[in-house]
Design a protein around this motif. Sequence first.
Motif, PDB file in Angstrom:
ATOM      1  N   CYS A  63      22.855  71.022  45.779  1.00 32.08           N
ATOM      2  CA  CYS A  63      21.439  70.667  45.783  1.00 32.08           C
ATOM      3  C   CYS A  63      21.019  70.371  44.353  1.00 32.08           C
ATOM      4  CB  CYS A  63      20.596  71.811  46.346  1.00 32.08           C
ATOM      5  SG  CYS A  63      18.798  71.580  46.200  1.00 32.08           S
ATOM      6  N   THR A  64      20.356  69.264  44.153  1.00 27.39           N
ATOM      7  CA  THR A  64      19.741  68.980  42.862  1.00 27.39           C
ATOM      8  C   THR A  64      18.272  68.690  43.090  1.00 27.39           C
ATOM      9  OG1 THR A  64      20.296  66.633  42.992  1.00 27.39           O
ATOM     10  CG2 THR A  64      21.859  68.070  41.837  1.00 27.39           C
ATOM     11  N   TYR A  65      17.491  68.868  42.055  1.00 22.70           N
ATOM     12  CA  TYR A  65      16.055  68.668  42.194  1.00 22.70           C
ATOM     13  C   TYR A  65      15.499  68.053  40.925  1.00 22.70           C
ATOM     14  CZ  TYR A  65      16.078  73.028  39.586  1.00 22.70           C
ATOM     15  OH  TYR A  65      16.332  73.989  38.643  1.00 22.70           O
ATOM     16  N   ASP A  66      14.341  67.480  41.062  1.00 22.75           N
ATOM     17  CA  ASP A  66      13.696  66.847  39.914  1.00 22.75           C
ATOM     18  C   ASP A  66      12.283  67.409  39.793  1.00 22.75           C
ATOM     19  OD1 ASP A  66      12.696  63.486  38.935  1.00 22.75           O
ATOM     20  OD2 ASP A  66      13.316  65.220  37.752  1.00 22.75           O
ATOM     21  N   THR A  67      11.961  67.915  38.622  1.00 24.37           N
ATOM     22  CA  THR A  67      10.635  68.462  38.382  1.00 24.37           C
ATOM     23  C   THR A  67      10.346  68.457  36.893  1.00 24.37           C
ATOM     24  OG1 THR A  67       9.190  70.370  38.753  1.00 24.37           O
ATOM     25  CG2 THR A  67      11.477  70.841  38.206  1.00 24.37           C
ATOM     26  N   SER A  68       9.069  68.421  36.563  1.00 22.65           N
ATOM     27  CA  SER A  68       8.655  68.555  35.171  1.00 22.65           C
ATOM     28  C   SER A  68       8.089  69.954  34.914  1.00 22.65           C
ATOM     29  CB  SER A  68       7.604  67.499  34.816  1.00 22.65           C
ATOM     30  OG  SER A  68       6.479  67.637  35.662  1.00 22.65           O
TER      31      SER A  68
END
Lengths: 114, 119
Positions: B23-28
Amino acid sequence: GAGVSQSPSNKVTEKGKDVELRCDPISGHTALYWYRQSLGQGLEFLIYFQGNSAPDKSGLPSDRFSAERTGGSVSTLTIQRTQQEDSAVYLCASSFSLAGDTQYFGPGTRLTVL
Amino acid sequence: AQTVTQSQPEMSVQEAETVTLSCTYDTSESDYYLFWYKQPPSRQMILVIRQEAYKQQNATENRFSVNFQKAAKSFSLKISDSQLGDAAMYFCAYRSAAYSGAGSYQLTFGKGTKLSVIP
């Protein structure tokens, strides 16, 4: 109750009819969430409630969808003038509070619009 | 907006072996929560494991453990000693820790990985 309960388990309706889906959260949980799970779109957030605050409706896909929560407990999701694209599994979840708490899910209602 | 990616639509594992779901995710955001949920054919979404982003230590729950790499924005699930009852859809999910506008406290899910366990 021991967990989140939802009714009915399955609902078949005709295009254009209104439907109501019910969710009973875990006792003591102040936050309640509705999600929709469909083959094409995956799991999508619809709406959440926290206590007596105004709900966050930012995920509702159209004005045919509405939800209410009476007495800070049971919630009803209403879909008016159902369309075939509304066919999906509608999942309800609850958590002790909004901030940082794990959401526990019910078994869902499978809605089929003919 | 945050996104969650599960790159393995299907996986299989022999009973008693170990399998890892990605699982990978993108967030700031710097503070958030990550979850793995399991959904068997009964449709009930069951929490498997939860990780707070501020914790460096990887979460473990019996045979389930995660490898949380915050800099890489990666959150994999390892299932050890796989059992037939582990067969299900597994969803990775992200949740903000702080309010930042409408929908802040929703769970954002990946598309899921279907795990089969071979006897």
